[in-house]
Every structure is written in structure tokens, then in C-alpha cells.
Design a protein around this motif. Structure first.
Motif, PDB file in Angstrom:
ATOM      1  N   SER A  66       0.855  -1.183   0.000  1.00 29.85           N
ATOM      2  CA  SER A  66       0.000   0.000   0.000  1.00 29.85           C
ATOM      3  C   SER A  66       0.895   1.238   0.000  1.00 29.85           C
ATOM      4  N   PRO A  67       0.354   2.401  -0.353  1.00 34.01           N
ATOM      5  CA  PRO A  67       1.164   3.626  -0.303  1.00 34.01           C
ATOM      6  C   PRO A  67       1.742   3.870   1.101  1.00 34.01           C
ATOM      7  N   GLN A  68       0.968   3.550   2.135  1.00 27.82           N
ATOM      8  CA  GLN A  68       1.445   3.738   3.498  1.00 27.82           C
ATOM      9  C   GLN A  68       2.593   2.775   3.815  1.00 27.82           C
ATOM     10  N   SER A 100       5.455  -1.480  -8.793  1.00 28.40           N
ATOM     11  CA  SER A 100       4.273  -1.014  -9.534  1.00 28.40           C
ATOM     12  C   SER A 100       4.518   0.397 -10.057  1.00 28.40           C
ATOM     13  N   ALA A 101       3.731   0.803 -11.034  1.00 27.00           N
ATOM     14  CA  ALA A 101       3.843   2.159 -11.576  1.00 27.00           C
ATOM     15  C   ALA A 101       3.555   3.190 -10.488  1.00 27.00           C
ATOM     16  N   ARG A 102       2.574   2.911  -9.645  1.00 28.24           N
ATOM     17  CA  ARG A 102       2.237   3.817  -8.549  1.00 28.24           C
ATOM     18  C   ARG A 102       3.416   3.969  -7.583  1.00 28.24           C
ATOM     19  N   ALA A 103       4.043   2.839  -7.223  1.00 26.27           N
ATOM     20  CA  ALA A 103       5.179   2.877  -6.309  1.00 26.27           C
ATOM     21  C   ALA A 103       6.367   3.597  -6.957  1.00 26.27           C
ATOM     22  N   GLN A 106       5.870   7.245  -6.762  1.00 23.99           N
ATOM     23  CA  GLN A 106       6.109   7.727  -5.403  1.00 23.99           C
ATOM     24  C   GLN A 106       7.605   7.803  -5.104  1.00 23.99           C
ATOM     25  N   LEU A 107       8.347   6.795  -5.518  1.00 21.72           N
ATOM     26  CA  LEU A 107       9.792   6.798  -5.296  1.00 21.72           C
ATOM     27  C   LEU A 107      10.442   7.984  -6.009  1.00 21.72           C
ATOM     28  N   TRP A 108      10.071   8.212  -7.250  1.00 26.38           N
ATOM     29  CA  TRP A 108      10.623   9.352  -7.986  1.00 26.38           C
ATOM     30  C   TRP A 108      10.216  10.669  -7.341  1.00 26.38           C
TER      31      TRP A 108
END
Length: 182
Positions: A66-68, A100-103, A106-108
Motif C-alpha cells: 500500500s502507499p502507506q 508497480s507504476a504507482r510505487a 512515489q519513489l521518484w
């Protein structure tokens, strides 16, 4: 050369001795749990001229996090590594190379440089030092290759010794990821 999953209390010191003896610098993608358990090894990595990258706190799958959970795994490890080394820690390698693309976004967004690899000898699955040496002897390195290794495997020292010998005969030198990026 890059190393994942450590620092390991038995294998990492042997690897560091070999790298120091040969004058080779590498990048180590460490787990937060291992860094917390072995802070002196993290400090030794940096003191020996190696580079530290983040490999999450517990080797969690970033495809399913999850994002959290992503923020906790990466943020906790980054803060720990920066505290131990006194330097910014923006290099990041996702466990198993999957994200994942979402992760990734977030990392970038958090200014991480995501680093994968181009050569994987699967040292963690090798049964003997002889198998490791055989892989190293047949490996055909190219400038710019990023080799994925693990400082948690008992065969890695033999493999690294062979890789250093094999590549030096070809005039190829090893560097840290930041040097490669530059």
C-alpha cells in the motif's frame, strides 16, 4: 558490482576484506532490518568507500505494498541509513526488481534513483563456490553492466574473486552506481 539484502554479519566482512584487498568499490543495497541489527557494518561499508542504497526495511513486495507501507518501508530505511552514514541515501533497489507504476511514481516523487541490474548470476541459489567460479569464468562483461549479487550468500566471495580476476584481464573496472550515473 552491487550487493543486496545485507549487511550479513559473517559474509559481508569477508567480502569487504576481498574488495579492499583488490581496491574495488561497489554499491550495497541494504535492508533496514539488517542495518539496524548491524550498524557497525553499515559504517564500515561507507568507511571503505562503498556506496549505500535502500532495499526497503523488510524486503517487501512493492507490487503489492500500500502507499502507506511503501512510505514506511522506504522512509524508515532511508532515515536509518542517513543517520548511520551522515549522508543522503537516494539510491533505491526494489526487492526482486519489481515495482508497480504507482510505487515507482512515489519513489521518484521522493527523489529516489531506482537501480535495477543487467546481469544476475543468481548467487543466492548456487550450491557451491565452484558453481560460482564457473559462472564468473564464463561471464562476458560489457562496459555499463550492473551485476546483481548478494552479500548474504556463502558463495559470493568466490564469485566476486573470479569476477575481479576475469574482468581485470579484459581491462574493465568496477565502480559505484553514482559514478556510473555521472
Amino acid at each position: 558490482m552491487t550487493f543486496d539484502d545485507g549487511p550479513h554479519p559473517e559474509h559481508t566482512p569477508r567480502l569487504l576484506d576481498l574488495l579492499a584487498e583488490r581496491g574495488v568499490r561497489a554499491t550495497f543495497f541494504v535492508l533496514g532490518t539488517m542495518a539496524r541489527s548491524h550498524p557497525d557494518l553499515v559504517r564500515r561499508l561507507v568507511a571503505n568507500g562503498h556506496e549505500i542504497g535502500n532495499h526497503t526495511y523488510t524486503h517487501v513486495s512493492l507490487e503489492k505494498a500500500s502507499p502507506q507501507q511503501l512510505r514506511a518501508e522506504v522512509g524508515t530505511t532511508r532515515a536509518l541509513l542517513e543517520d548511520l552514514t551522515g549522508s543522503a541515501c537516494t539510491l533505491f533497489r526494489p526487492p526482486w526488481g519489481k515495482v508497480s507504476a504507482r510505487a515507482l511514481a512515489q519513489l521518484w516523487s521522493d527523489e529516489h534513483t531506482v537501480v535495477l541490474w543487467s546481469a544476475d548470476p543468481r548467487d543466492y541459489a548456487m550450491k557451491s563456490p565452484e558453481a560460482a567460479v564457473a559462472w564468473g569464468a564464463q561471464y562476458r562483461p560489457r562496459t555499463g553492466d550492473i551485476i546483481l549479487l548478494h552479500d548474504t550468500s556463502n558463495v559470493t566471495v568466490a564469485l566476486v574473486r573470479e569476477l575481479i580476476e576475469h574482468t581485470s584481464r579484459q581491462g574493465i573496472e568496477f565502480s559505484r552506481i553514482s559514478q556510473y550515473i555521472a
